[in-house]
Each structure stands twice: as C-alpha cells, then as structure tokens.
Design a protein around this motif. Structure first.
Motif, mmCIF file in Angstrom:
data_model
loop_
_atom_site.group_PDB
_atom_site.id
_atom_site.type_symbol
_atom_site.label_atom_id
_atom_site.label_comp_id
_atom_site.label_asym_id
_atom_site.label_seq_id
_atom_site.Cartn_x
_atom_site.Cartn_y
_atom_site.Cartn_z
ATOM 1 N N GLY A 296 -1.539 1.553 0.494
ATOM 2 C CA GLY A 296 -0.193 1.015 0.526
ATOM 3 C C GLY A 296 0.070 0.883 2.289
ATOM 4 N N MET A 297 1.224 -0.002 2.294
ATOM 5 C CA MET A 297 1.726 -0.355 3.657
ATOM 6 C C MET A 297 2.303 0.693 4.529
ATOM 7 S SD MET A 297 0.724 -3.493 4.370
ATOM 8 C CE MET A 297 1.406 -3.698 5.962
ATOM 9 N N ILE A 298 2.955 1.652 3.825
ATOM 10 C CA ILE A 298 3.662 2.825 4.324
ATOM 11 C C ILE A 298 2.581 3.836 4.734
ATOM 12 C CG2 ILE A 298 5.288 4.905 3.952
ATOM 13 C CD1 ILE A 298 6.851 3.102 2.392
ATOM 14 N N THR A 299 1.496 3.971 3.999
ATOM 15 C CA THR A 299 0.664 5.108 4.295
ATOM 16 C C THR A 299 -0.181 4.521 5.482
ATOM 17 O OG1 THR A 299 0.220 5.457 2.270
ATOM 18 C CG2 THR A 299 -1.570 5.910 3.591
ATOM 19 N N GLN A 300 -0.470 3.302 5.495
ATOM 20 C CA GLN A 300 -1.373 2.576 6.819
ATOM 21 C C GLN A 300 -0.630 2.706 8.074
ATOM 22 O OE1 GLN A 300 -2.044 -1.162 4.739
ATOM 23 N NE2 GLN A 300 -4.183 -0.705 4.563
#
Length: 287
Positions: free
Chosen positions: A268-272
């Motif tokens: 996911g984008m938030i994790t990245q």
C-alpha cells in the motif's frame, strides 16, 4: 579467496567467531535469563542508538539486572563491531546475560558478573525485495509469557510460530490472544482502515518497538489519524493496508493474512511512504 571470519565480542574480547566461547553454566543458556537489542546499520552507521540503549536498560531493570557499562561505552563497542566487520548494511546484536553460576539453580543469585556479547549480521535492508513483494501472514495462537515488553532471549514460542508460518507457505506469523492480534514473531503489527493507522497500544502484552514509535511520530507529522488499540483478525482481513515494523525491517507491507488479500493484494501507498520517510530520517541521525 575465502571470506574473512566474522569478529564478535565476548566479555571484554574481540575475537573470530570460531574462537568465541561461553560457559555452559551461563544463565542465558540455562534459563534464557538474558536480554538483547538489535540496532540496524545503514551506510556503516547505527540507527536509533539512544532509544535502543534506553530500552536495553529498561529490560535489564525489569529483570533486576544493572547495565554493565555506560551507554557511551556500549555504543563504542557497537561501533567497533561495525568497523571490524566492515559492515555497510545489516544489524548489530547486543546480548547481556545475568552471568555464570556455580551450579544450575532456579533461584536467582545476586552479584554475578554479567556476560556481554555482541555480533553483527550483514543484510540488505534498504533494497529488501519484500518491500516491493509484500509479506503473507499466518495467524497463530499467542502462547508466550505475560511480560512481552521485556526484550528477553526467551524466543522459542516466536520461533515455533515463525516456522509454522513457513511450513504453511507464508512469510510471517501474527499472534492472536483473546480474539485480538498482539504482534508478529519479531515485529509490531499495523493495519490501515478507513485511512486510519491502527496498532495495539503499549502494555506488557507487546514489545515496545523502537521503530514502531518512530513510525507513529512520522504518521502524526503526516496528519494521519492514529488509533492505538487492539484489532481483531476480521478487521485485519478487511483493512486497506497492513504492515510490520522492526529495527531490521523498518516497515514492510503485508499483502495477505490467512489467505485473505489485504486491499489490492499489493503493497500500500501509506506503508511505502512511511518506510521511505523512516529510512530518510533514520539516516539523518545515524551514528
């Protein structure tokens, strides 16, 4: 040409690992009466040294043990291990046991000289392929003792859980107690749901992760809503994203739990974003 032998530190001596020994009556061996810390190393520098040192001292204090040296002296030993092994990326492990007893006895003796052990492990941390591939997680019962906030070397339950996940064709295990996820085998567990970052609150039930704390600070700086509370397997199955955090993994995405794809089934984008910012900030303060 053969690779040079790794240099380790044992009780005042730097020596090749093949020459490193410790007494069979050391309580760390007999009873896991010992604690440890793991510092990540990037570009030959140690990350988050102050926080790891403080947690090490807290773990020792909770077991009625004293720090065997100053934080400055320990940092110098850790740096020496990095230098002697020409470590660019990887981890430095610090283990402190209660020491050697005259005989095996459950009673906790006083006044023992602690054993101090340091060693390094080379590992690619920044370009970890799991950061783009993602982890598959298996949920397992949490069978550990009730003082998980102390970072002891009593890791058999976590080791068995990890192997159970690997045997099932997955990468990691998250442990479940009383219907709620506690944490991973060597990491804290996070989910993102309705754009809220959710992770279990600090207590004796989980390890007080150093990387966890840094990621939560970054999340606040990004104006993400953070909820520190227990979450259920069902919540995790339905999450937009999920990830783990630890000193050696920073933040790594979880793409499936018990065969349920998380979100799109991709990192996911938030994790990245959290991972990228953490690495940038950690390098700025590395020693």
């Amino acid at each position: 040409m053969l690779n040079p032998e790794r240099i380790v530190y044992v009780n005042g001596h730097f020596l090749p690992e093949s020459q490193a020994t410790i007494s069979i009556f050391d309580r760390g061996l007999l009873f896991a009466d010992s604690v440890y810390e793991v510092n990540a190393v990037l570009q030959g520098k140690l990350l988050e040294t102050a926080a790891h040192g403080q947690r090490l001292e807290r773990s020792l204090r909770e077991l009625g043990m004293a720090m065997p040296m100053t934080h400055t002296a320990l940092l110098e030993l850790q740096r020496e291990i990095v230098q002697r092994n020409q470590l660019d990326q990887g981890m430095v492990y610090t283990q402190i046991t209660r020491g050697v007893t005259p005989q095996r006895d459950f009673a906790v003796p006083q006044g023992l000289a602690p054993s101090v052990i340091l060693f390094s492990m080379a590992k690619e941390l920044i370009n970890n392929p799991v950061a783009t591939r993602g982890l598959k997680v298996l949920l397992v019962p949490d069978i550990r003792w009730q003082r998980r906030d102390i970072k002891t070397t009593a890791l058999l339950a976590q080791s068995l859980a990890k192997q159970q996940a690997l045997d099932a064709g997955m990468d990691e295990a998250w442990m479940v107690e009383k219907g709620f996820i506690t944490e991973g085998t060597s990491n804290n567990a996070f989910i993102v749901k309705e754009n809220k970052l959710i992770t279990r609150q600090l207590s004796n039930e989980i390890l007080h992760g150093i990387t966890r704390a840094s990621l939560l600070q970054i999340a606040h700086e990004l104006n993400l809503v953070v909820e520190e509370r227990p979450f259920t397997p069902e919540e995790a199955y339905q999450a937009q994203e999920a990830f783990i955090s630890s000193a050696a993994t920073f933040a790594l995405p979880v793409i499936a739990i018990d065969g349920h794809n998380i979100g799109t089934g991709k990192p996911g984008m938030i994790t990245q974003r959290l991972r990228a910012i953490y690495i940038e900030k950690a390098l700025e303060t590395a020693l």
